[in-house]
Scaffold this motif. Structure first.
Motif, PDB file in Angstrom:
ATOM      1  N   ASP A   1       0.875  -1.170   0.000  1.00  0.00           N
ATOM      2  CA  ASP A   1       0.000   0.000   0.000  1.00  0.00           C
ATOM      3  C   ASP A   1       0.913   1.221   0.000  1.00  0.00           C
ATOM      4  O   ASP A   1       1.478   1.597   1.023  1.00  0.00           O
ATOM      5  CB  ASP A   1      -0.899  -0.014   1.242  1.00  0.00           C
ATOM      6  CG  ASP A   1      -1.905   1.123   1.259  1.00  0.00           C
ATOM      7  OD1 ASP A   1      -1.751   2.074   0.457  1.00  0.00           O
ATOM      8  OD2 ASP A   1      -2.838   1.067   2.073  1.00  0.00           O
ATOM      9  N   TYR A   2       1.096   1.824  -1.169  1.00  0.00           N
ATOM     10  CA  TYR A   2       2.053   2.911  -1.294  1.00  0.00           C
ATOM     11  C   TYR A   2       1.616   4.168  -0.550  1.00  0.00           C
ATOM     12  O   TYR A   2       2.452   4.971  -0.161  1.00  0.00           O
ATOM     13  CB  TYR A   2       2.326   3.212  -2.769  1.00  0.00           C
ATOM     14  CG  TYR A   2       3.175   2.130  -3.393  1.00  0.00           C
ATOM     15  CD1 TYR A   2       4.540   2.076  -3.148  1.00  0.00           C
ATOM     16  CD2 TYR A   2       2.603   1.153  -4.195  1.00  0.00           C
ATOM     17  CE1 TYR A   2       5.322   1.071  -3.688  1.00  0.00           C
ATOM     18  CE2 TYR A   2       3.382   0.147  -4.745  1.00  0.00           C
ATOM     19  CZ  TYR A   2       4.738   0.117  -4.499  1.00  0.00           C
ATOM     20  OH  TYR A   2       5.514  -0.872  -5.025  1.00  0.00           O
ATOM     21  N   GLY A   3       0.324   4.358  -0.333  1.00  0.00           N
ATOM     22  CA  GLY A   3      -0.142   5.497   0.456  1.00  0.00           C
ATOM     23  C   GLY A   3       0.371   5.408   1.879  1.00  0.00           C
ATOM     24  O   GLY A   3       0.899   6.378   2.436  1.00  0.00           O
ATOM     25  N   VAL A   4       0.231   4.231   2.481  1.00  0.00           N
ATOM     26  CA  VAL A   4       0.719   4.016   3.847  1.00  0.00           C
ATOM     27  C   VAL A   4       2.242   4.131   3.880  1.00  0.00           C
ATOM     28  O   VAL A   4       2.818   4.737   4.790  1.00  0.00           O
ATOM     29  CB  VAL A   4       0.262   2.640   4.378  1.00  0.00           C
ATOM     30  CG1 VAL A   4       0.909   2.320   5.718  1.00  0.00           C
ATOM     31  CG2 VAL A   4      -1.257   2.598   4.479  1.00  0.00           C
ATOM     32  N   PHE A   5       2.897   3.595   2.869  1.00  0.00           N
ATOM     33  CA  PHE A   5       4.357   3.676   2.789  1.00  0.00           C
ATOM     34  C   PHE A   5       4.817   5.125   2.747  1.00  0.00           C
ATOM     35  O   PHE A   5       5.748   5.519   3.465  1.00  0.00           O
ATOM     36  CB  PHE A   5       4.850   2.922   1.545  1.00  0.00           C
ATOM     37  CG  PHE A   5       6.317   3.089   1.280  1.00  0.00           C
ATOM     38  CD1 PHE A   5       7.251   2.388   2.012  1.00  0.00           C
ATOM     39  CD2 PHE A   5       6.755   3.956   0.292  1.00  0.00           C
ATOM     40  CE1 PHE A   5       8.611   2.540   1.773  1.00  0.00           C
ATOM     41  CE2 PHE A   5       8.106   4.117   0.050  1.00  0.00           C
ATOM     42  CZ  PHE A   5       9.025   3.407   0.784  1.00  0.00           C
ATOM     43  N   MET A   6       4.170   5.946   1.910  1.00  0.00           N
ATOM     44  CA  MET A   6       4.557   7.343   1.790  1.00  0.00           C
ATOM     45  C   MET A   6       4.285   8.116   3.080  1.00  0.00           C
ATOM     46  O   MET A   6       5.074   8.982   3.465  1.00  0.00           O
ATOM     47  CB  MET A   6       3.839   8.004   0.608  1.00  0.00           C
ATOM     48  CG  MET A   6       4.313   7.502  -0.746  1.00  0.00           C
ATOM     49  SD  MET A   6       6.097   7.701  -1.005  1.00  0.00           S
ATOM     50  CE  MET A   6       6.216   9.470  -1.131  1.00  0.00           C
TER      51      MET A   6
ATOM     52  N   GLN B   1       6.614  10.878   7.680  1.00  0.00           N
ATOM     53  CA  GLN B   1       6.724  10.979   9.140  1.00  0.00           C
ATOM     54  C   GLN B   1       8.174  10.780   9.589  1.00  0.00           C
ATOM     55  O   GLN B   1       8.671  11.506  10.452  1.00  0.00           O
ATOM     56  CB  GLN B   1       5.815   9.960   9.811  1.00  0.00           C
ATOM     57  CG  GLN B   1       5.817  10.067  11.331  1.00  0.00           C
ATOM     58  CD  GLN B   1       4.871   9.069  11.969  1.00  0.00           C
ATOM     59  OE1 GLN B   1       4.246   8.270  11.298  1.00  0.00           O
ATOM     60  NE2 GLN B   1       4.784   9.120  13.287  1.00  0.00           N
ATOM     61  N   ALA B   2       8.861   9.828   8.990  1.00  0.00           N
ATOM     62  CA  ALA B   2      10.258   9.579   9.344  1.00  0.00           C
ATOM     63  C   ALA B   2      11.126  10.787   8.987  1.00  0.00           C
ATOM     64  O   ALA B   2      12.018  11.174   9.760  1.00  0.00           O
ATOM     65  CB  ALA B   2      10.770   8.327   8.638  1.00  0.00           C
ATOM     66  N   MET B   3      10.876  11.402   7.840  1.00  0.00           N
ATOM     67  CA  MET B   3      11.659  12.568   7.432  1.00  0.00           C
ATOM     68  C   MET B   3      11.387  13.757   8.352  1.00  0.00           C
ATOM     69  O   MET B   3      12.315  14.509   8.695  1.00  0.00           O
ATOM     70  CB  MET B   3      11.349  12.918   5.976  1.00  0.00           C
ATOM     71  CG  MET B   3      11.855  11.886   4.994  1.00  0.00           C
ATOM     72  SD  MET B   3      11.303  12.164   3.314  1.00  0.00           S
ATOM     73  CE  MET B   3      12.228  13.619   2.897  1.00  0.00           C
ATOM     74  N   GLN B   4      10.134  13.936   8.771  1.00  0.00           N
ATOM     75  CA  GLN B   4       9.810  15.021   9.692  1.00  0.00           C
ATOM     76  C   GLN B   4      10.477  14.797  11.049  1.00  0.00           C
ATOM     77  O   GLN B   4      11.006  15.733  11.652  1.00  0.00           O
ATOM     78  CB  GLN B   4       8.294  15.142   9.859  1.00  0.00           C
ATOM     79  CG  GLN B   4       7.596  15.690   8.624  1.00  0.00           C
ATOM     80  CD  GLN B   4       6.081  15.618   8.729  1.00  0.00           C
ATOM     81  OE1 GLN B   4       5.536  14.869   9.553  1.00  0.00           O
ATOM     82  NE2 GLN B   4       5.396  16.367   7.891  1.00  0.00           N
ATOM     83  N   THR B   5      10.458  13.557  11.511  1.00  0.00           N
ATOM     84  CA  THR B   5      11.102  13.229  12.782  1.00  0.00           C
ATOM     85  C   THR B   5      12.595  13.493  12.701  1.00  0.00           C
ATOM     86  O   THR B   5      13.191  14.061  13.623  1.00  0.00           O
ATOM     87  CB  THR B   5      10.840  11.757  13.161  1.00  0.00           C
ATOM     88  OG1 THR B   5       9.430  11.556  13.242  1.00  0.00           O
ATOM     89  CG2 THR B   5      11.498  11.390  14.479  1.00  0.00           C
ATOM     90  N   GLN B   6      13.209  13.119  11.594  1.00  0.00           N
ATOM     91  CA  GLN B   6      14.644  13.340  11.420  1.00  0.00           C
ATOM     92  C   GLN B   6      14.955  14.835  11.408  1.00  0.00           C
ATOM     93  O   GLN B   6      15.929  15.277  12.032  1.00  0.00           O
ATOM     94  CB  GLN B   6      15.126  12.690  10.130  1.00  0.00           C
ATOM     95  CG  GLN B   6      16.619  12.857   9.904  1.00  0.00           C
ATOM     96  CD  GLN B   6      17.082  12.281   8.591  1.00  0.00           C
ATOM     97  OE1 GLN B   6      16.274  11.976   7.721  1.00  0.00           O
ATOM     98  NE2 GLN B   6      18.384  12.135   8.435  1.00  0.00           N
ATOM     99  N   ALA B   7      14.142  15.631  10.717  1.00  0.00           N
ATOM    100  CA  ALA B   7      14.369  17.077  10.659  1.00  0.00           C
ATOM    101  C   ALA B   7      14.227  17.695  12.051  1.00  0.00           C
ATOM    102  O   ALA B   7      15.022  18.558  12.446  1.00  0.00           O
ATOM    103  CB  ALA B   7      13.394  17.723   9.682  1.00  0.00           C
ATOM    104  N   HIS B   8      13.220  17.261  12.798  1.00  0.00           N
ATOM    105  CA  HIS B   8      13.007  17.772  14.155  1.00  0.00           C
ATOM    106  C   HIS B   8      14.192  17.404  15.059  1.00  0.00           C
ATOM    107  O   HIS B   8      14.697  18.247  15.815  1.00  0.00           O
ATOM    108  CB  HIS B   8      11.695  17.218  14.726  1.00  0.00           C
ATOM    109  CG  HIS B   8      11.433  17.636  16.133  1.00  0.00           C
ATOM    110  ND1 HIS B   8      11.075  18.926  16.468  1.00  0.00           N
ATOM    111  CD2 HIS B   8      11.484  16.952  17.291  1.00  0.00           C
ATOM    112  CE1 HIS B   8      10.921  19.003  17.782  1.00  0.00           C
ATOM    113  NE2 HIS B   8      11.160  17.815  18.307  1.00  0.00           N
ATOM    114  N   THR B   9      14.639  16.170  14.965  1.00  0.00           N
ATOM    115  CA  THR B   9      15.782  15.714  15.776  1.00  0.00           C
ATOM    116  C   THR B   9      17.031  16.500  15.423  1.00  0.00           C
ATOM    117  O   THR B   9      17.782  16.925  16.305  1.00  0.00           O
ATOM    118  CB  THR B   9      16.020  14.206  15.557  1.00  0.00           C
ATOM    119  OG1 THR B   9      14.834  13.505  15.896  1.00  0.00           O
ATOM    120  CG2 THR B   9      17.180  13.700  16.393  1.00  0.00           C
ATOM    121  N   GLN B  10      17.250  16.714  14.131  1.00  0.00           N
ATOM    122  CA  GLN B  10      18.431  17.451  13.700  1.00  0.00           C
ATOM    123  C   GLN B  10      18.380  18.890  14.206  1.00  0.00           C
ATOM    124  O   GLN B  10      19.391  19.425  14.680  1.00  0.00           O
ATOM    125  CB  GLN B  10      18.537  17.425  12.175  1.00  0.00           C
ATOM    126  CG  GLN B  10      19.808  18.048  11.645  1.00  0.00           C
ATOM    127  CD  GLN B  10      19.950  17.882  10.144  1.00  0.00           C
ATOM    128  OE1 GLN B  10      19.077  17.308   9.494  1.00  0.00           O
ATOM    129  NE2 GLN B  10      21.034  18.369   9.596  1.00  0.00           N
TER     130      GLN B  10
END
Length: 86
Positions: free
Chosen positions: A42-47, A52-61
């Motif tokens: 399910d590419y919608g769920v994957f995206m 979410q992972a990219m936002q978390t990484q940006a926040h952590t950085q």
């Protein structure tokens, strides 16, 4: 007469493997159990997960960058933090 490749069903030499024998040698039988195909993606769920992972990484950085700047400021080695403060 020049020597050319075999055409028209010329017999193979004894020491030369036939084409079908070579194909069998190149494709060995699979080892172990045969697995079923993977479930559909399910590419919608994957995206959503990827975003979410990219936002978390940006926040952590950003958090780590702020902590680093604050630590440098506390050490008194960061000119920009101490400039204009008395």
């Amino acid at each position: 007469m020049a020597l050319r490749g075999r055409r028209g069903g010329a017999p193979a030499r004894e020491d030369e493997p036939r084409r079908d024998e070579r194909a069998e040698q190149q494709a060995p039988a699979p080892q172990g159990p045969v697995l079923p195909p993977p479930p559909p993606v399910d590419y919608g769920v994957f995206m959503q997960g990827l975003v979410q992972a990219m936002q978390t990484q940006a926040h952590t950085q950003a958090t780590l960058q702020a902590q680093l700047e604050a630590q440098i400021c506390l050490d008194g080695a960061y000119v920009r933090c101490t400039a204009g403060k008395s």
